[in-house]
Design an enzyme around this catalytic site. Sequence first.
Site, PDB file in Angstrom:
ATOM      1  N   LYS A 120       0.821  -1.217   0.000  1.00  0.00           N
ATOM      2  CA  LYS A 120       0.000   0.000   0.000  1.00  0.00           C
ATOM      3  C   LYS A 120       0.851   1.261   0.000  1.00  0.00           C
ATOM      4  O   LYS A 120       0.476   2.256  -0.607  1.00  0.00           O
ATOM      5  CB  LYS A 120      -0.960   0.010   1.193  1.00  0.00           C
ATOM      6  CG  LYS A 120      -2.027  -1.058   1.067  1.00  0.00           C
ATOM      7  CD  LYS A 120      -3.346  -0.644   1.671  1.00  0.00           C
ATOM      8  CE  LYS A 120      -4.430  -1.610   1.250  1.00  0.00           C
ATOM      9  NZ  LYS A 120      -5.558  -1.664   2.136  1.00  0.00           N
ATOM     10  N   LYS A 144      -6.019 -10.458  -5.736  1.00  0.00           N
ATOM     11  CA  LYS A 144      -7.183 -10.905  -4.949  1.00  0.00           C
ATOM     12  C   LYS A 144      -8.380  -9.995  -5.209  1.00  0.00           C
ATOM     13  O   LYS A 144      -8.207  -8.816  -5.542  1.00  0.00           O
ATOM     14  CB  LYS A 144      -6.837 -10.974  -3.460  1.00  0.00           C
ATOM     15  CG  LYS A 144      -6.654  -9.650  -2.808  1.00  0.00           C
ATOM     16  CD  LYS A 144      -6.569  -9.743  -1.282  1.00  0.00           C
ATOM     17  CE  LYS A 144      -6.404  -8.317  -0.789  1.00  0.00           C
ATOM     18  NZ  LYS A 144      -6.211  -8.108   0.592  1.00  0.00           N
ATOM     19  N   LYS A 152     -11.911  -4.685  -2.225  1.00  0.00           N
ATOM     20  CA  LYS A 152     -12.799  -3.520  -2.197  1.00  0.00           C
ATOM     21  C   LYS A 152     -12.146  -2.346  -2.899  1.00  0.00           C
ATOM     22  O   LYS A 152     -12.819  -1.463  -3.393  1.00  0.00           O
ATOM     23  CB  LYS A 152     -13.022  -3.057  -0.754  1.00  0.00           C
ATOM     24  CG  LYS A 152     -13.653  -4.042   0.162  1.00  0.00           C
ATOM     25  CD  LYS A 152     -13.910  -3.353   1.516  1.00  0.00           C
ATOM     26  CE  LYS A 152     -14.054  -4.361   2.621  1.00  0.00           C
ATOM     27  NZ  LYS A 152     -12.921  -4.412   3.526  1.00  0.00           N
TER      28      LYS A 152
HETATM   29  P1  TYM Z   1     -10.735  -6.652   5.041  1.00  0.00           P
HETATM   30  O1  TYM Z   1     -11.748  -5.613   5.355  1.00  0.00           O
HETATM   31  O2  TYM Z   1      -9.827  -6.401   3.881  1.00  0.00           O
HETATM   32  O3  TYM Z   1     -11.431  -8.038   4.778  1.00  0.00           O
HETATM   33  C1  TYM Z   1     -12.380  -8.581   5.688  1.00  0.00           C
HETATM   34  C2  TYM Z   1     -12.268 -10.089   5.707  1.00  0.00           C
HETATM   35  O4  TYM Z   1     -12.462 -10.622   4.394  1.00  0.00           O
HETATM   36  C3  TYM Z   1     -11.346 -11.426   4.013  1.00  0.00           C
HETATM   37  N1  TYM Z   1     -11.102 -11.236   2.578  1.00  0.00           N
HETATM   38  C4  TYM Z   1     -10.992 -12.234   1.693  1.00  0.00           C
HETATM   39  N2  TYM Z   1     -11.068 -13.576   1.834  1.00  0.00           N
HETATM   40  C5  TYM Z   1     -10.930 -14.325   0.713  1.00  0.00           C
HETATM   41  N3  TYM Z   1     -10.722 -13.797  -0.525  1.00  0.00           N
HETATM   42  C6  TYM Z   1     -10.631 -12.447  -0.705  1.00  0.00           C
HETATM   43  N4  TYM Z   1     -10.427 -11.932  -1.902  1.00  0.00           N
HETATM   44  C7  TYM Z   1     -10.768 -11.616   0.434  1.00  0.00           C
HETATM   45  N5  TYM Z   1     -10.736 -10.263   0.610  1.00  0.00           N
HETATM   46  C8  TYM Z   1     -10.931 -10.056   1.926  1.00  0.00           C
HETATM   47  C9  TYM Z   1     -10.179 -10.862   4.827  1.00  0.00           C
HETATM   48  O5  TYM Z   1      -9.133 -11.793   4.964  1.00  0.00           O
HETATM   49  C10 TYM Z   1     -10.861 -10.544   6.145  1.00  0.00           C
HETATM   50  O6  TYM Z   1     -10.974 -11.697   6.945  1.00  0.00           O
HETATM   51  N6  TYM Z   1      -7.288  -5.708   8.512  1.00  0.00           N
HETATM   52  C11 TYM Z   1      -8.553  -6.374   8.264  1.00  0.00           C
HETATM   53  C12 TYM Z   1      -9.662  -5.955   9.193  1.00  0.00           C
HETATM   54  C13 TYM Z   1      -9.348  -6.116  10.628  1.00  0.00           C
HETATM   55  C14 TYM Z   1      -9.298  -7.350  11.350  1.00  0.00           C
HETATM   56  C15 TYM Z   1      -8.974  -6.979  12.686  1.00  0.00           C
HETATM   57  C16 TYM Z   1      -9.473  -8.684  11.009  1.00  0.00           C
HETATM   58  C17 TYM Z   1      -9.090  -5.105  11.497  1.00  0.00           C
HETATM   59  N7  TYM Z   1      -8.856  -5.632  12.745  1.00  0.00           N
HETATM   60  C18 TYM Z   1      -8.843  -7.947  13.686  1.00  0.00           C
HETATM   61  C19 TYM Z   1      -9.338  -9.652  12.003  1.00  0.00           C
HETATM   62  C20 TYM Z   1      -9.016  -9.276  13.333  1.00  0.00           C
HETATM   63  C21 TYM Z   1      -8.995  -6.070   6.853  1.00  0.00           C
HETATM   64  O7  TYM Z   1      -8.664  -5.033   6.287  1.00  0.00           O
HETATM   65  O8  TYM Z   1      -9.857  -6.977   6.326  1.00  0.00           O
END
Ligand code: TYM
Length: 335
Positions: A114, A197, A200
Amino acid sequence: MRIVSGIQTTGNLHLGNYLGAIRQWVAMQDTLQPGDDCLFFLADLHALTVTQDPKELARTTVEMAATLIAAGIDTDRAILFNQARVPEHSELAWLLGGTARMGWLNRMTQWKDKAGKNREGASVGLFTYPVLQAADVLLYRATHVPVGEDQKQHLELARDVATKFNTDFAVELFPLPEPLISAAAPRIMSLRDGSAKMSKSDPSDMSRINLIDDDDTIVAKLRKAKSDADVLPETMAGLAERPEARNLVTIYAALAGRGTDDVVAEFAGQGFGAFKPALADLTVATLGPIRDRLTQLLANRDEVAAELRKGAEKARTLAAPTLRAAQEALGLQVS
Ligand code: TYM
């Protein structure tokens, strides 16, 4: 078991989020035993690591909460809240900032991707993002964290922070959180590029299926999804060099709750002209009811916002003792 996970509140929730994370959350909530807790949150503080339009952020947070409820999160069984309403997250993140090492954060692939070459111009928050994420899970002394594969490195960092804190201050405060990564859909890829991947933040909306997309949009996106001109082989091994084809089969299998080999065998010898309509039907059948519930919930945003407020109160009662114990371990005089 104490299950904790979050979603960053930027953009739209998509099929990758659903198959990689949300569906697991719902399944875990449905099998809770007495004494277990599930906490799911909208990571609005994490969203601040890039500049956000404040009105848009407030709107997105409520909409994402509505999407989680529409997808099956039940606020009577799971604690659903937004991170910013539980100030203990930020406070513990600061306390853990003394434990996390620059070198650990420098190695994070998300930071490298990023920030790119413009590290000097990246926000401090983007760099310390994983410390806040560690605080998110350690605050509740989480034992299990259901996430997609892309979050694994952040959870390893949370484990490192927990271990170092426990050792440095001779306490047994933080259990080591275990990542739970969906076997069926660890990493759903973009519909336009089998090496990226589904995300969003991809500028192309055609790269993902949003949980708010209508049926025609889902069908059109899958029809235009990148694939190839070959027929499907007998087994998944035959798709090793065909990432887009592999991704579409993985999505089908995950949606159907079947093995990927089983799915390719069914379509063996057929091309994407036959496979894509079947995939579109399955996707519409799974996501259609979620979207319809979401549309109803969005007609009553105040109720969703009220659920978040209630959830935050419950979360704070679980967070307070851990924060207090961390403060005591560090010698902070706060009362
Ligand atoms: P985020 O918002 O990018 O994604 C949320 C959840 O969706 C999963 N995910 C995917 N799984 C499979 N294929 C994909 N293409 C895909 N895109 C997203 C992510 O792995 C995630 O589980 N940093 C985290 C948010 C967060 C968090 C936490 C997660 C903040 N604090 C504490 C767990 C524990 C994030 O940006 O996820």
